[in-house]
Write a protein that holds these residues in place. Structure first.
Motif, PDB file in Angstrom:
ATOM      1  N   SER A 124      12.440  -2.888  -1.528  1.00 30.74           N
ATOM      2  CA  SER A 124      11.256  -2.036  -1.575  1.00 30.74           C
ATOM      3  C   SER A 124      10.019  -2.905  -1.363  1.00 30.74           C
ATOM      4  CB  SER A 124      11.151  -1.292  -2.910  1.00 30.74           C
ATOM      5  OG  SER A 124      11.016  -2.206  -3.986  1.00 30.74           O
ATOM      6  N   VAL A 125       8.986  -2.299  -0.804  1.00 35.89           N
ATOM      7  CA  VAL A 125       7.753  -3.019  -0.501  1.00 35.89           C
ATOM      8  C   VAL A 125       6.568  -2.204  -0.996  1.00 35.89           C
ATOM      9  CG1 VAL A 125       6.275  -3.939   1.321  1.00 35.89           C
ATOM     10  CG2 VAL A 125       8.758  -4.124   1.525  1.00 35.89           C
ATOM     11  N   GLN A 126       5.677  -2.846  -1.719  1.00 36.47           N
ATOM     12  CA  GLN A 126       4.456  -2.196  -2.167  1.00 36.47           C
ATOM     13  C   GLN A 126       3.387  -2.363  -1.102  1.00 36.47           C
ATOM     14  OE1 GLN A 126       3.882  -0.307  -4.921  1.00 36.47           O
ATOM     15  NE2 GLN A 126       1.855   0.085  -4.060  1.00 36.47           N
ATOM     16  N   PRO A 127       2.853  -1.279  -0.559  1.00 35.10           N
ATOM     17  CA  PRO A 127       1.809  -1.413   0.475  1.00 35.10           C
ATOM     18  C   PRO A 127       0.583  -2.150  -0.045  1.00 35.10           C
ATOM     19  CG  PRO A 127       2.694   0.816   0.446  1.00 35.10           C
ATOM     20  CD  PRO A 127       3.224   0.127  -0.781  1.00 35.10           C
ATOM     21  N   ILE A 128      -0.117  -2.812   0.871  1.00 32.69           N
ATOM     22  CA  ILE A 128      -1.376  -3.475   0.561  1.00 32.69           C
ATOM     23  C   ILE A 128      -2.461  -2.865   1.439  1.00 32.69           C
ATOM     24  CG2 ILE A 128      -2.666  -5.640   0.630  1.00 32.69           C
ATOM     25  CD1 ILE A 128      -0.077  -7.131   0.143  1.00 32.69           C
ATOM     26  N   ALA A 129      -3.465  -2.279   0.803  1.00 30.57           N
ATOM     27  CA  ALA A 129      -4.651  -1.747   1.489  1.00 30.57           C
ATOM     28  C   ALA A 129      -4.310  -0.696   2.531  1.00 30.57           C
ATOM     29  CB  ALA A 129      -5.448  -2.877   2.128  1.00 30.57           C
ATOM     30  N   SER A 130      -3.265   0.084   2.253  1.00 36.33           N
ATOM     31  CA  SER A 130      -2.935   1.189   3.161  1.00 36.33           C
ATOM     32  C   SER A 130      -2.505   2.383   2.312  1.00 36.33           C
ATOM     33  CB  SER A 130      -1.869   0.766   4.172  1.00 36.33           C
ATOM     34  OG  SER A 130      -0.731   0.205   3.540  1.00 36.33           O
ATOM     35  N   SER A 131      -1.403   3.016   2.631  1.00 34.88           N
ATOM     36  CA  SER A 131      -1.005   4.236   1.924  1.00 34.88           C
ATOM     37  C   SER A 131      -0.526   3.948   0.504  1.00 34.88           C
ATOM     38  CB  SER A 131       0.108   4.941   2.708  1.00 34.88           C
ATOM     39  OG  SER A 131      -0.270   5.164   4.049  1.00 34.88           O
ATOM     40  N   ALA A 132      -0.287   5.012  -0.233  1.00 37.02           N
ATOM     41  CA  ALA A 132       0.157   4.863  -1.615  1.00 37.02           C
ATOM     42  C   ALA A 132       1.622   4.464  -1.717  1.00 37.02           C
ATOM     43  CB  ALA A 132      -0.084   6.167  -2.380  1.00 37.02           C
ATOM     44  N   SER A 133       2.387   4.682  -0.663  1.00 34.05           N
ATOM     45  CA  SER A 133       3.811   4.352  -0.692  1.00 34.05           C
ATOM     46  C   SER A 133       4.265   3.831   0.664  1.00 34.05           C
ATOM     47  CB  SER A 133       4.645   5.580  -1.068  1.00 34.05           C
ATOM     48  OG  SER A 133       4.648   6.516   0.004  1.00 34.05           O
ATOM     49  N   TYR A 134       5.382   3.120   0.646  1.00 27.03           N
ATOM     50  CA  TYR A 134       5.944   2.584   1.884  1.00 27.03           C
ATOM     51  C   TYR A 134       6.329   3.719   2.825  1.00 27.03           C
ATOM     52  CZ  TYR A 134       8.924  -0.252   4.939  1.00 27.03           C
ATOM     53  OH  TYR A 134       9.493  -0.877   6.033  1.00 27.03           O
TER      54      TYR A 134
ATOM     55  N   VAL B 201       5.246   4.287   6.736  1.00 29.26           N
ATOM     56  CA  VAL B 201       6.179   4.497   7.841  1.00 29.26           C
ATOM     57  C   VAL B 201       5.769   5.735   8.638  1.00 29.26           C
ATOM     58  CG1 VAL B 201       8.564   5.070   8.457  1.00 29.26           C
ATOM     59  CG2 VAL B 201       8.112   3.320   6.721  1.00 29.26           C
ATOM     60  N   ALA B 202       5.398   6.789   7.930  1.00 29.80           N
ATOM     61  CA  ALA B 202       4.950   8.015   8.610  1.00 29.80           C
ATOM     62  C   ALA B 202       3.658   7.768   9.376  1.00 29.80           C
ATOM     63  CB  ALA B 202       4.769   9.136   7.590  1.00 29.80           C
ATOM     64  N   LEU B 203       2.739   7.015   8.778  1.00 33.27           N
ATOM     65  CA  LEU B 203       1.462   6.734   9.427  1.00 33.27           C
ATOM     66  C   LEU B 203       1.667   5.903  10.697  1.00 33.27           C
ATOM     67  CD1 LEU B 203      -1.634   7.005   9.229  1.00 33.27           C
ATOM     68  CD2 LEU B 203      -1.629   4.905   7.859  1.00 33.27           C
TER      69      LEU B 203
ATOM     70  N   PRO C   7     -18.124   3.906   7.763  1.00 34.86           N
ATOM     71  CA  PRO C   7     -18.256   3.925   6.294  1.00 34.86           C
ATOM     72  C   PRO C   7     -17.228   4.803   5.594  1.00 34.86           C
ATOM     73  CG  PRO C   7     -20.402   4.112   7.334  1.00 34.86           C
ATOM     74  CD  PRO C   7     -19.397   4.233   8.433  1.00 34.86           C
ATOM     75  N   ASP C   8     -16.716   5.817   6.286  1.00 32.57           N
ATOM     76  CA  ASP C   8     -15.746   6.713   5.661  1.00 32.57           C
ATOM     77  C   ASP C   8     -14.299   6.321   5.981  1.00 32.57           C
ATOM     78  OD1 ASP C   8     -15.820   7.312   8.332  1.00 32.57           O
ATOM     79  OD2 ASP C   8     -15.891   9.501   8.079  1.00 32.57           O
ATOM     80  N   PHE C   9     -14.060   5.070   6.364  1.00 29.39           N
ATOM     81  CA  PHE C   9     -12.703   4.604   6.636  1.00 29.39           C
ATOM     82  C   PHE C   9     -11.807   4.917   5.442  1.00 29.39           C
ATOM     83  CE2 PHE C   9      -9.629   0.907   6.704  1.00 29.39           C
ATOM     84  CZ  PHE C   9      -8.849   1.422   7.736  1.00 29.39           C
ATOM     85  N   HIS C  10     -10.606   5.393   5.715  1.00 30.90           N
ATOM     86  CA  HIS C  10      -9.751   5.979   4.682  1.00 30.90           C
ATOM     87  C   HIS C  10      -9.179   4.957   3.700  1.00 30.90           C
ATOM     88  CE1 HIS C  10      -7.643   9.399   3.088  1.00 30.90           C
ATOM     89  NE2 HIS C  10      -6.460   8.868   3.292  1.00 30.90           N
ATOM     90  N   PHE C  11      -9.058   3.694   4.118  1.00 30.54           N
ATOM     91  CA  PHE C  11      -8.467   2.674   3.261  1.00 30.54           C
ATOM     92  C   PHE C  11      -9.509   1.629   2.867  1.00 30.54           C
ATOM     93  CE2 PHE C  11      -4.489   3.758   5.833  1.00 30.54           C
ATOM     94  CZ  PHE C  11      -4.019   4.645   4.872  1.00 30.54           C
ATOM     95  N   GLN C  12      -9.091   0.651   2.090  1.00 26.41           N
ATOM     96  CA  GLN C  12     -10.003  -0.417   1.697  1.00 26.41           C
ATOM     97  C   GLN C  12     -10.556  -1.119   2.932  1.00 26.41           C
ATOM     98  OE1 GLN C  12      -8.361  -3.317  -0.989  1.00 26.41           O
ATOM     99  NE2 GLN C  12     -10.168  -4.631  -0.916  1.00 26.41           N
TER     100      GLN C  12
END
Length: 331
Positions: A242-252, A256-258, A197-202
């Motif tokens: 440039s790429v806008q992330p979907i359902a993950s971090s706030a930035s590309y 990449v770091a994740l 339930p506490d998963f960090h992303f959508q």
């Protein structure tokens, strides 16, 4: 190349699909020679599903795919999918907007019909929103318009883009749909894996399993997180800058770091590279009909096909992934 049934449709598609969008960019920014060589090689490798959309390069992707397939003379050997994106001003007459979009796509694709047509909008749980978000009722209206186009011989099967509010996507799935696109990657596997339930992303609520249970074909998208799962911020010349992330971090850059948290898959010998691990992870997920990989170069295509030939990641690797996902919130 393995082929899989596309849900309960009459179509079979290659497990690896050729993404013709702007993220990979080959059919938007590539030169004619490299486009033709890549598509021809894909077909030679057993790739049968080609995914495009009206908005990719403002129609350039459809135009490129259309002339390449025509020159290669392989119309009967491939499955072509494209998409309609509705604009806010078109929502008062969805049938008309869908019809006009499909007819324009067919002209660019040089085809009398398209095998698969999908709605390209995000779905809102609380009705329409600003931008190109639509309601669940709008999705249903678009599906009805697609069904009428099938009566005219212009489309064979239809579906929608499973992005937006998770509850709304699952509600739309209950309608008259043949396919759904599911965002699924090592960064966010919630469309196919039960998350805490506490998963960090959508959390997409195991959309893939729910679709498969209904006989809906699943097309996995963003399996490389727009390129972030290469582990490098460097972009190919044909790729989107440039790429806008979907359902993950706030930035590309954050994605990449994740991605480095999955480096153990390479270091411990489960895969030869992060892209290989990402593609094989998606290919091994039950319920997925085809895994789209955005193609920038012929070399990338060859690599993706080689990854697909290695089969799913081993169970030992999959067991380790839950600890990574649970640790997202930690610095």
């Amino acid at each position: 190349m393995e082929t899989r049934k596309l849900g309960n449709t009459a179509l079979r598609v290659s497990a690896l699909g050729f993404g013709c969008g702007a993220v990979g960019g080959l059919l938007v920014k590539g030169d004619r020679g490299e486009m033709k060589r890549a598509v021809a090689r894909a077909i030679e490798l057993g790739v049968t599903y080609f995914d495009t959309a009206a908005i990719y390069g403002d129609g350039k992707s459809e135009e490129s795919l259309g002339w390449v397939l025509e020159e290669l003379g392989v119309d009967a050997d491939v499955v072509v999918g494209t998409k309609v994106r509705l604009q806010p001003e078109q929502l008062s007459n969805i049938e008309q907007a869908v019809t006009q979009s499909v007819e324009a796509s067919l002209k660019r694709l040089r085809r009398e019909h398209v095998d698969l047509i999908q709605l390209h909008n995000s779905v809102a749980a609380d009705g329409r929103r600003a931008g190109d978000w639509v309601s669940v009722d709008d999705v249903a209206a678009a599906m009805q318009a697609f069904a009428k186009l099938r009566e005219q011989g212009k489309v064979r099967f239809w579906g929608f883009n499973g992005l937006g509010d998770s509850a709304a996507v699952l509600q739309a799935l209950a309608g008259d749909v043949h396919t759904v696109q599911a965002c699924f990657s090592l960064l966010n596997p919630s469309a196919g894996v039960h998350m805490a339930p506490d998963f960090h992303f959508q959390d997409y609520g195991q959309l893939i399993e729910r679709a498969a249970d209904k006989g809906v074909g699943v097309i996995a998208i963003r399996v490389l997180a727009g390129g972030a799962l290469s582990g490098s911020a460097e972009r190919q010349a044909n790729a989107a800058t440039s790429v806008q992330p979907i359902a993950s971090s706030a930035s590309y850059a954050e994605d990449v770091a994740l991605a480095q948290r999955f480096r153990f898959l390479v270091n411990e010998g489960y895969a030869g590279s992060l892209p290989e691990a990402a593609v094989r992870f998606a290919l091994g997920q039950s319920g997925i009909s085809t895994v789209l990989v955005g193609i920038s170069t012929l070399e990338q295509l060859e690599q993706a096909a080689a990854f697909a030939g290695k089969g799913p990641l081993p169970a030992a690797a999959l067991d380790r992934l839950r600890d990574v996902w649970a640790g997202y919130a930690a610095a």
